[in-house]
Design an enzyme around this catalytic site. Structure first.
Site, mmCIF file in Angstrom:
data_model
loop_
_atom_site.group_PDB
_atom_site.id
_atom_site.type_symbol
_atom_site.label_atom_id
_atom_site.label_comp_id
_atom_site.label_asym_id
_atom_site.label_seq_id
_atom_site.Cartn_x
_atom_site.Cartn_y
_atom_site.Cartn_z
ATOM 1 N N GLY A 1 22.920 -56.933 -10.570
ATOM 2 C CA GLY A 1 24.462 -57.052 -9.802
ATOM 3 C C GLY A 1 24.049 -58.245 -8.600
ATOM 4 N N ASP B 1 38.845 -56.009 -0.457
ATOM 5 C CA ASP B 1 40.314 -56.023 -1.222
ATOM 6 C C ASP B 1 41.091 -54.763 -1.364
ATOM 7 O OD1 ASP B 1 41.813 -57.826 -2.160
ATOM 8 O OD2 ASP B 1 41.061 -57.599 -4.194
#
Length: 280
Positions: A78, A142
């Protein structure tokens, strides 16, 4: 009659004295709904960053620039290339844990704040919930409702840092506004601030103690107001000494006056050297 020393029975507002000469219309207007903008000092403090992708890479820039100690948790697949690069170049500042987040990761009592930057809403909410229970400030990328604080768009020029925040409403707009603000600043702004910082240190060393604090602040304010950014950026050791020479009298000499003084001093030194040569 109530005991004067028993404040529990007294309306505290009734104890406020009158201010007949004040004009409330001159006070700053209160505009609710904003954020408390702070320059948080996290130097050598532990920050937990969950995630290693593109957003995590931008978070790392902010954290490393603030000299934080980072614990980064993310499986190797990742990692964003920039994040991987930071892990290799900042080994002393980043502790890398190559796996998914575990609730036990929050057991470290040295953690000052937590950032999550992962594409897993459920896992992000879990981190947020655990942080709230542990009373650790947290930012979930976010997801404004799960943020105790926001990251704004930052302009950096040496010691100067300007942050533009839209309180989570429009990050792109924040970046556009930041660029407009930065474009309006002189190119020497950062250097000017550094020189003002050096001058302040010299003044505090010359006139130490809290008693002179008011006079120091007033004098430094006048220097900043009367000298341009370009002139402040051009300050050198000799010019600072010449400028400080007027402090006791409350004088702030102008840039050209200081330059002329430096020139006259150089001429005198040159004449002295010529006299020494003739004497020999």
């Amino acid at each position: 009659m109530a005991n004067e020393n028993d404040l529990t029975t007294v309306d505290p507002l009734s104890l406020i004295p009158p201010f007949p000469n004040s004009d409330p219309s001159t006070y700053p207007k209160i505009t609710p709904g904003g954020s408390l903008i702070l320059a948080w000092q996290i130097r050598n403090k532990r920050v937990l960053l969950v995630g290693g992708g593109n957003v995590a890479a931008t978070r790392l820039v902010h954290l490393l620039s603030a000299d934080a100690l980072v614990t980064l948790i993310c499986p190797p697949p990742g990692l964003h290339p920039e994040t991987a690069h930071r892990l290799k170049t900042h080994r002393d500042a980043i502790t890398y844990i190559p796996r998914l987040f575990s609730p036990s990761d929050l057991d470290d009592p040295s953690i000052s704040l937590v950032l999550t930057a992962i594409d897993d809403p459920a896992a992000s909410t879990e981190v947020y919930t655990l942080c709230k229970k542990a009373k650790i400030p947290v930012n979930v990328a976010d997801v404004p409702p799960e943020c105790d604080f926001y990251f704004g768009s930052v302009h950096r020029d040496g010691p100067l840092q300007i942050m533009v925040s839209t309180n989570g409403n429009g990050p792109k707009l924040a970046a556009m506004i930041r660029r407009k603000v930065a474009d309006g600043l002189p190119s020497c702004t950062g250097s000017a601030i550094e020189k003002v910082g050096e001058l302040r240190k010299k003044l505090r060393k010359m006139v130490p103690g809290s008693a002179a604090g008011g006079k120091r602040m007033e004098w430094m304010s006048r220097v900043c107001e009367e000298w341009s950014f370009e002139e402040l950026a051009a300050l050198d050791e000799g010019m600072m000494e010449g400028l400080l020479g007027g402090y006791e009298e409350g004088k702030v000499a102008g840039f050209e006056e200081i330059k002329l003084g430096r020139l006259m001093e150089a001429v005198k030194i040159g004449e002295g050297e010529d006299d020494d040569k003739e004497a020999q």
